[in-house]
Design a protein around this motif. Sequence first.
Motif, PDB file in Angstrom:
ATOM      1  N   VAL A  62       0.833  -1.200   0.000  1.00 33.78           N
ATOM      2  CA  VAL A  62       0.000   0.000   0.000  1.00 33.78           C
ATOM      3  C   VAL A  62       0.874   1.260   0.000  1.00 33.78           C
ATOM      4  O   VAL A  62       2.083   1.195   0.201  1.00 33.78           O
ATOM      5  CB  VAL A  62      -1.026  -0.024   1.155  1.00 33.78           C
ATOM      6  N   CYS A  87      -4.873   2.954   3.043  1.00 34.77           N
ATOM      7  CA  CYS A  87      -4.941   2.219   4.318  1.00 34.77           C
ATOM      8  C   CYS A  87      -5.849   3.016   5.242  1.00 34.77           C
ATOM      9  O   CYS A  87      -5.668   4.236   5.379  1.00 34.77           O
ATOM     10  CB  CYS A  87      -3.547   2.086   4.914  1.00 34.77           C
ATOM     11  N   SER A  88      -6.793   2.346   5.884  1.00 37.10           N
ATOM     12  CA  SER A  88      -7.733   3.072   6.757  1.00 37.10           C
ATOM     13  C   SER A  88      -7.008   3.736   7.923  1.00 37.10           C
ATOM     14  O   SER A  88      -7.432   4.783   8.416  1.00 37.10           O
ATOM     15  CB  SER A  88      -8.819   2.129   7.278  1.00 37.10           C
ATOM     16  N   ASN A 115       2.089   2.796   9.492  1.00 34.59           N
ATOM     17  CA  ASN A 115       0.852   2.992   8.722  1.00 34.59           C
ATOM     18  C   ASN A 115       0.336   4.424   8.920  1.00 34.59           C
ATOM     19  O   ASN A 115      -0.742   4.656   9.461  1.00 34.59           O
ATOM     20  CB  ASN A 115      -0.237   2.013   9.177  1.00 34.59           C
ATOM     21  N   CYS A 174      -7.833  -0.430  11.912  1.00 31.52           N
ATOM     22  CA  CYS A 174      -7.685  -1.090  10.605  1.00 31.52           C
ATOM     23  C   CYS A 174      -9.039  -1.694  10.240  1.00 31.52           C
ATOM     24  O   CYS A 174      -9.615  -2.430  11.051  1.00 31.52           O
ATOM     25  CB  CYS A 174      -6.620  -2.176  10.725  1.00 31.52           C
ATOM     26  N   VAL A 176      -9.751  -4.050   8.471  1.00 32.80           N
ATOM     27  CA  VAL A 176      -9.725  -5.515   8.370  1.00 32.80           C
ATOM     28  C   VAL A 176      -9.629  -6.120   9.784  1.00 32.80           C
ATOM     29  O   VAL A 176     -10.532  -6.829  10.233  1.00 32.80           O
ATOM     30  CB  VAL A 176      -8.537  -5.989   7.497  1.00 32.80           C
ATOM     31  N   GLU A 202      -3.183  -5.635  15.616  1.00 35.04           N
ATOM     32  CA  GLU A 202      -4.232  -4.664  15.245  1.00 35.04           C
ATOM     33  C   GLU A 202      -5.632  -5.204  15.559  1.00 35.04           C
ATOM     34  O   GLU A 202      -6.631  -4.516  15.323  1.00 35.04           O
ATOM     35  CB  GLU A 202      -4.152  -4.343  13.748  1.00 35.04           C
ATOM     36  N   CYS A 266      -7.729  -7.541   2.739  1.00 32.94           N
ATOM     37  CA  CYS A 266      -7.636  -6.077   2.809  1.00 32.94           C
ATOM     38  C   CYS A 266      -8.031  -5.514   1.435  1.00 32.94           C
ATOM     39  O   CYS A 266      -7.361  -5.798   0.431  1.00 32.94           O
ATOM     40  CB  CYS A 266      -6.215  -5.663   3.162  1.00 32.94           C
TER      41      CYS A 266
HETATM   42 FE1  SF4 Z   1      -4.177  -0.841   6.376  1.00 31.35          FE
HETATM   43 FE2  SF4 Z   1      -5.527  -2.760   7.610  1.00 31.35          FE
HETATM   44 FE3  SF4 Z   1      -5.051  -2.988   5.013  1.00 31.35          FE
HETATM   45 FE4  SF4 Z   1      -3.046  -3.252   6.794  1.00 31.35          FE
HETATM   46  S1  SF4 Z   1      -4.830  -4.594   6.533  1.00 31.35           S
HETATM   47  S2  SF4 Z   1      -2.988  -2.056   4.906  1.00 31.35           S
HETATM   48  S3  SF4 Z   1      -3.676  -1.767   8.345  1.00 31.35           S
HETATM   49  S4  SF4 Z   1      -6.316  -1.409   6.009  1.00 31.35           S
END
Ligand code: SF4
Length: 309
Positions: A62, A87-88, A115, A174, A176, A202, A266
Amino acid sequence: MLATRSITEEILDLKKERRAILLAHHYQESEIQELADCIGDSLELSRRARDFEGDVIAFCGVWFMAETAKILNPHRTVVVPDREAGCSLVDCAPLEQIRAYRGRYPDHAIVSYINTSAEVKAESDILCTSRNAVAVVNSIPPEKTILFVPDINLGNYVKQKTGRENIRVWQGACVVHATFSGRRLAAVKAQHPHALIAAHPECPRETLLMADFIGSTSAIIDWCVGHPAEEFIVVTESGVLHSLKERAPHKRFHFVANELCNCSECPYMKRNTLEKLRDCLLHLEPKVELSGDLIARALVPLERMLAVK
Ligand code: SF4
Ligand code: 13P
Protein backbone atom coordinates in the motif's frame (compact mmCIF):
# COMPACT_ATOMS: atom_id res chain seq x y z
CA MET A 1 1.46 -17.70 -35.64
CA LEU A 2 3.13 -15.16 -33.35
CA ALA A 3 3.74 -16.44 -29.83
CA THR A 4 2.35 -13.95 -27.29
CA ARG A 5 4.30 -13.34 -24.15
CA SER A 6 2.55 -14.05 -20.86
CA ILE A 7 2.03 -11.18 -18.45
CA THR A 8 4.55 -12.80 -16.11
CA GLU A 9 7.19 -12.77 -18.84
CA GLU A 10 6.40 -9.15 -19.62
CA ILE A 11 6.86 -8.21 -15.96
CA LEU A 12 10.14 -10.10 -15.68
CA ASP A 13 11.49 -8.49 -18.89
CA LEU A 14 10.46 -5.02 -17.74
CA LYS A 15 12.00 -5.67 -14.35
CA LYS A 16 15.35 -6.40 -16.00
CA GLU A 17 15.09 -3.44 -18.38
CA ARG A 18 14.25 -1.02 -15.55
CA ARG A 19 16.80 -2.52 -13.10
CA ALA A 20 13.87 -2.88 -10.73
CA ILE A 21 13.29 -4.78 -7.52
CA LEU A 22 9.81 -6.15 -6.74
CA LEU A 23 8.89 -5.93 -3.08
CA ALA A 24 5.64 -7.58 -1.98
CA HIS A 25 3.79 -7.47 1.31
CA HIS A 26 2.32 -10.75 2.62
CA TYR A 27 -1.20 -9.47 1.88
CA GLN A 28 -0.66 -9.34 -1.89
CA GLU A 29 -2.30 -11.83 -4.26
CA SER A 30 -0.31 -15.07 -4.62
CA GLU A 31 0.59 -14.42 -8.25
CA ILE A 32 2.28 -11.17 -7.24
CA GLN A 33 4.09 -12.77 -4.29
CA GLU A 34 5.42 -15.46 -6.67
CA LEU A 35 7.23 -12.84 -8.76
CA ALA A 36 8.63 -10.83 -5.86
CA ASP A 37 12.32 -10.55 -4.97
CA CYS A 38 11.31 -10.15 -1.36
CA ILE A 39 8.07 -10.89 0.51
CA GLY A 40 7.80 -9.52 3.99
CA ASP A 41 6.10 -7.55 6.73
CA SER A 42 6.37 -3.79 6.78
CA LEU A 43 9.61 -3.74 8.80
CA GLU A 44 11.36 -6.31 6.61
CA LEU A 45 10.30 -4.49 3.45
CA SER A 46 11.58 -1.16 4.82
CA ARG A 47 14.94 -2.76 5.55
CA ARG A 48 15.03 -4.39 2.11
CA ALA A 49 14.16 -1.08 0.44
CA ARG A 50 17.17 0.45 2.18
CA ASP A 51 19.66 -2.19 1.05
CA PHE A 52 19.30 -2.75 -2.66
CA GLU A 53 21.08 -2.02 -5.92
CA GLY A 54 19.06 -0.80 -8.89
CA ASP A 55 17.00 2.12 -10.15
CA VAL A 56 13.34 1.29 -9.53
CA ILE A 57 11.37 -0.14 -6.62
CA ALA A 58 8.02 -1.62 -7.65
CA PHE A 59 6.26 -1.70 -4.31
CA CYS A 60 3.45 -4.23 -4.25
CA GLY A 61 1.79 -3.16 -1.07
CA VAL A 62 0.00 0.00 0.00
CA TRP A 63 0.94 3.62 -0.55
CA PHE A 64 2.39 4.40 2.90
CA MET A 65 4.81 1.48 2.49
CA ALA A 66 5.97 2.83 -0.87
CA GLU A 67 6.37 6.30 0.66
CA THR A 68 8.61 4.72 3.30
CA ALA A 69 10.70 3.15 0.54
CA LYS A 70 10.94 6.56 -1.17
CA ILE A 71 12.07 8.27 2.04
CA LEU A 72 14.88 5.71 2.22
CA ASN A 73 15.65 6.02 -1.53
CA PRO A 74 15.14 9.67 -2.52
CA HIS A 75 17.09 9.24 -5.77
CA ARG A 76 15.34 6.09 -6.94
CA THR A 77 11.98 5.76 -8.64
CA VAL A 78 9.32 4.10 -6.48
CA VAL A 79 6.12 2.92 -8.16
CA VAL A 80 2.99 1.20 -6.87
CA PRO A 81 0.60 -0.75 -9.13
CA ASP A 82 -2.49 1.15 -7.90
CA ARG A 83 -2.51 4.70 -6.52
CA GLU A 84 -5.70 3.95 -4.58
CA ALA A 85 -4.00 1.23 -2.53
CA GLY A 86 -4.39 3.20 0.69
CA CYS A 87 -4.94 2.22 4.32
CA SER A 88 -7.73 3.07 6.76
CA LEU A 89 -5.17 3.75 9.49
CA VAL A 90 -3.49 6.45 7.40
CA ASP A 91 -6.89 8.11 6.92
CA CYS A 92 -7.50 8.05 10.70
CA ALA A 93 -4.52 10.35 11.40
CA PRO A 94 -4.87 13.63 9.46
CA LEU A 95 -1.81 15.89 9.55
CA GLU A 96 -3.70 18.91 10.96
CA GLN A 97 -4.85 16.92 14.00
CA ILE A 98 -1.36 15.59 14.70
CA ARG A 99 0.07 19.11 14.35
CA ALA A 100 -2.61 20.47 16.69
CA TYR A 101 -1.68 17.81 19.28
CA ARG A 102 2.01 18.65 18.89
CA GLY A 103 1.22 22.35 19.43
CA ARG A 104 -0.74 21.59 22.55
CA TYR A 105 1.65 19.06 24.09
CA PRO A 106 5.12 19.95 22.75
CA ASP A 107 6.90 17.85 25.38
CA HIS A 108 5.11 14.58 24.54
CA ALA A 109 6.84 11.98 22.34
CA ILE A 110 4.83 11.09 19.25
CA VAL A 111 5.29 7.44 18.29
CA SER A 112 3.72 6.81 14.90
CA TYR A 113 2.94 3.45 13.45
CA ILE A 114 4.47 3.05 9.99
CA ASN A 115 0.85 2.99 8.72
CA THR A 116 0.77 6.82 8.55
CA SER A 117 1.33 9.38 5.79
CA ALA A 118 4.82 10.72 5.08
CA GLU A 119 3.63 14.11 6.45
CA VAL A 120 2.58 12.57 9.77
CA LYS A 121 5.84 10.62 9.94
CA ALA A 122 7.70 13.93 9.58
CA GLU A 123 5.84 15.30 12.66
CA SER A 124 6.74 12.23 14.74
CA ASP A 125 9.61 11.58 17.13
CA ILE A 126 9.98 7.93 16.17
CA LEU A 127 8.15 5.35 14.05
CA CYS A 128 7.32 1.71 14.75
CA THR A 129 5.85 -1.32 13.04
CA SER A 130 3.82 -4.14 14.55
CA ARG A 131 7.06 -6.10 14.89
CA ASN A 132 9.08 -3.57 16.90
CA ALA A 133 6.42 -1.38 18.58
CA VAL A 134 7.15 -2.67 22.11
CA ALA A 135 10.93 -2.26 21.67
CA VAL A 136 10.46 1.25 20.22
CA VAL A 137 8.32 2.37 23.17
CA ASN A 138 10.80 0.80 25.59
CA SER A 139 13.55 2.88 23.97
CA ILE A 140 11.84 6.10 25.16
CA PRO A 141 12.68 7.37 28.68
CA PRO A 142 9.98 6.09 31.09
CA GLU A 143 9.08 9.56 32.40
CA LYS A 144 8.16 10.85 28.93
CA THR A 145 4.45 10.89 28.03
CA ILE A 146 3.81 9.19 24.68
CA LEU A 147 1.13 9.70 22.07
CA PHE A 148 0.76 6.46 20.11
CA VAL A 149 -0.69 7.07 16.61
CA PRO A 150 -3.01 5.84 15.06
CA ASP A 151 -4.01 2.23 15.83
CA ILE A 152 -6.05 1.86 19.03
CA ASN A 153 -5.57 -1.89 19.32
CA LEU A 154 -1.82 -1.92 18.72
CA GLY A 155 -1.49 1.09 21.05
CA ASN A 156 -3.38 -0.64 23.86
CA TYR A 157 -1.40 -3.85 23.29
CA VAL A 158 1.89 -1.90 23.56
CA LYS A 159 0.61 -0.16 26.68
CA GLN A 160 -0.16 -3.51 28.30
CA LYS A 161 3.15 -5.13 27.20
CA THR A 162 5.33 -2.24 28.38
CA GLY A 163 3.32 -1.66 31.56
CA ARG A 164 3.52 2.10 30.92
CA GLU A 165 0.59 4.21 32.09
CA ASN A 166 1.79 7.40 30.38
CA ILE A 167 0.76 6.35 26.86
CA ARG A 168 -2.13 8.11 25.15
CA VAL A 169 -3.61 6.10 22.32
CA TRP A 170 -5.14 7.56 19.15
CA GLN A 171 -8.55 6.14 18.19
CA GLY A 172 -7.81 4.82 14.69
CA ALA A 173 -8.47 1.30 13.44
CA CYS A 174 -7.68 -1.09 10.61
CA VAL A 175 -10.85 -1.91 8.65
CA VAL A 176 -9.72 -5.52 8.37
CA HIS A 177 -8.32 -6.46 11.78
CA ALA A 178 -10.76 -4.41 13.87
CA THR A 179 -13.59 -6.60 12.59
CA PHE A 180 -12.01 -9.87 13.76
CA SER A 181 -14.14 -9.85 16.90
CA GLY A 182 -13.87 -12.21 19.86
CA ARG A 183 -17.33 -13.52 18.94
CA ARG A 184 -16.25 -14.47 15.41
CA LEU A 185 -13.00 -15.97 16.62
CA ALA A 186 -14.89 -18.02 19.25
CA ALA A 187 -17.15 -19.40 16.48
CA VAL A 188 -14.11 -20.53 14.44
CA LYS A 189 -12.47 -21.99 17.55
CA ALA A 190 -15.66 -23.97 18.31
CA GLN A 191 -15.36 -25.55 14.84
CA HIS A 192 -11.63 -26.28 15.29
CA PRO A 193 -11.14 -26.76 19.03
CA HIS A 194 -7.58 -28.12 18.72
CA ALA A 195 -6.27 -25.29 16.58
CA LEU A 196 -3.86 -22.77 18.11
CA ILE A 197 -4.58 -19.07 17.58
CA ALA A 198 -2.07 -16.60 16.09
CA ALA A 199 -3.24 -12.98 15.87
CA HIS A 200 -1.98 -9.61 14.60
CA PRO A 201 -1.85 -6.87 17.28
CA GLU A 202 -4.23 -4.66 15.24
CA CYS A 203 -7.03 -7.04 16.38
CA PRO A 204 -9.39 -6.03 19.22
CA ARG A 205 -8.34 -6.70 22.82
CA GLU A 206 -10.82 -9.54 23.42
CA THR A 207 -9.43 -11.33 20.35
CA LEU A 208 -5.83 -10.87 21.49
CA LEU A 209 -6.75 -12.28 24.90
CA MET A 210 -7.70 -15.56 23.19
CA ALA A 211 -4.48 -15.76 21.17
CA ASP A 212 -1.63 -18.24 21.77
CA PHE A 213 0.69 -15.94 19.82
CA ILE A 214 0.59 -12.25 18.86
CA GLY A 215 2.90 -10.79 16.24
CA SER A 216 3.48 -9.10 12.89
CA THR A 217 2.55 -10.87 9.67
CA SER A 218 6.01 -12.43 9.24
CA ALA A 219 6.23 -13.30 12.94
CA ILE A 220 2.85 -15.11 12.69
CA ILE A 221 4.09 -17.10 9.67
CA ASP A 222 7.38 -18.03 11.38
CA TRP A 223 5.58 -19.07 14.57
CA CYS A 224 3.03 -21.29 12.79
CA VAL A 225 5.75 -22.90 10.65
CA GLY A 226 8.11 -23.51 13.60
CA HIS A 227 5.49 -24.71 16.13
CA PRO A 228 5.02 -28.49 16.43
CA ALA A 229 1.19 -28.13 16.26
CA GLU A 230 -0.58 -29.06 13.01
CA GLU A 231 -3.61 -26.75 13.03
CA PHE A 232 -3.90 -22.97 13.44
CA ILE A 233 -6.46 -20.20 13.35
CA VAL A 234 -4.71 -17.24 11.76
CA VAL A 235 -6.24 -13.91 12.72
CA THR A 236 -4.88 -11.62 10.07
CA GLU A 237 -5.27 -11.01 6.33
CA SER A 238 -5.51 -14.25 4.36
CA GLY A 239 -2.64 -13.34 1.97
CA VAL A 240 -0.28 -14.90 4.55
CA LEU A 241 -1.62 -18.28 3.40
CA HIS A 242 0.73 -18.07 0.40
CA SER A 243 3.87 -18.40 2.56
CA LEU A 244 2.19 -20.69 5.10
CA LYS A 245 1.24 -23.22 2.40
CA GLU A 246 4.69 -23.04 0.85
CA ARG A 247 6.59 -23.43 4.11
CA ALA A 248 4.25 -25.84 5.93
CA PRO A 249 2.20 -27.67 3.26
CA HIS A 250 1.16 -30.45 5.68
CA LYS A 251 -0.40 -28.08 8.24
CA ARG A 252 -3.99 -26.76 8.35
CA PHE A 253 -4.83 -23.06 8.57
CA HIS A 254 -8.21 -21.44 9.23
CA PHE A 255 -9.13 -17.78 8.90
CA VAL A 256 -11.74 -15.53 10.51
CA ALA A 257 -14.13 -13.79 8.15
CA ASN A 258 -14.52 -10.05 8.73
CA GLU A 259 -17.80 -8.18 8.77
CA LEU A 260 -17.21 -6.21 5.58
CA CYS A 261 -17.05 -8.92 2.96
CA ASN A 262 -17.26 -12.26 4.75
CA CYS A 263 -13.61 -12.78 3.85
CA SER A 264 -10.29 -11.85 5.46
CA GLU A 265 -8.92 -9.63 2.70
CA CYS A 266 -7.64 -6.08 2.81
CA PRO A 267 -9.55 -4.19 0.09
CA TYR A 268 -6.63 -1.77 -0.35
CA MET A 269 -3.94 -4.41 -0.73
CA LYS A 270 -6.05 -6.35 -3.19
CA ARG A 271 -6.29 -3.39 -5.60
CA ASN A 272 -2.88 -4.36 -6.97
CA THR A 273 -3.01 -6.85 -9.87
CA LEU A 274 -0.47 -8.37 -12.25
CA GLU A 275 -1.75 -6.13 -15.08
CA LYS A 276 -1.29 -3.00 -12.97
CA LEU A 277 2.16 -4.20 -11.89
CA ARG A 278 3.15 -4.61 -15.56
CA ASP A 279 1.78 -1.17 -16.39
CA CYS A 280 3.55 0.59 -13.53
CA LEU A 281 6.87 -0.90 -14.65
CA LEU A 282 6.14 0.10 -18.23
CA HIS A 283 5.04 3.70 -17.58
CA LEU A 284 6.80 4.29 -14.24
CA GLU A 285 3.47 5.53 -12.88
CA PRO A 286 1.89 5.86 -10.35
CA LYS A 287 5.11 7.15 -8.84
CA VAL A 288 5.72 8.33 -5.27
CA GLU A 289 6.81 11.98 -5.27
CA LEU A 290 7.79 13.68 -2.03
CA SER A 291 9.58 17.00 -1.57
CA GLY A 292 13.22 16.97 -0.44
CA ASP A 293 12.26 18.79 2.75
CA LEU A 294 9.54 16.26 3.62
CA ILE A 295 11.90 13.35 2.95
CA ALA A 296 14.60 14.88 5.17
CA ARG A 297 12.13 15.40 8.05
CA ALA A 298 10.48 11.96 7.76
CA LEU A 299 13.85 10.23 7.54
CA VAL A 300 14.78 11.26 11.10
CA PRO A 301 12.07 9.25 12.95
CA LEU A 302 12.37 6.43 10.41
CA GLU A 303 16.12 6.04 11.02
CA ARG A 304 15.55 6.21 14.76
CA MET A 305 13.19 3.26 14.39
CA LEU A 306 15.58 1.29 12.19
CA ALA A 307 18.29 1.77 14.82
CA VAL A 308 16.14 0.10 17.52
CA LYS A 309 17.13 -3.57 17.85
FE1 SF4 B 1 -4.18 -0.84 6.38
FE2 SF4 B 1 -5.53 -2.76 7.61
FE3 SF4 B 1 -5.05 -2.99 5.01
FE4 SF4 B 1 -3.05 -3.25 6.79
S1 SF4 B 1 -4.83 -4.59 6.53
S2 SF4 B 1 -2.99 -2.06 4.91
S3 SF4 B 1 -3.68 -1.77 8.34
S4 SF4 B 1 -6.32 -1.41 6.01
P1 13P C 1 2.91 -5.82 9.29
O1 13P C 1 3.81 -4.83 9.92
O2 13P C 1 2.67 -7.01 10.16
O3 13P C 1 3.38 -6.15 7.92
O4 13P C 1 1.48 -5.16 9.15
C1 13P C 1 1.19 -4.18 8.23
C2 13P C 1 -0.23 -4.01 8.08
O5 13P C 1 -0.69 -3.19 7.33
C3 13P C 1 -1.08 -4.86 8.89
O6 13P C 1 -2.39 -4.69 8.56
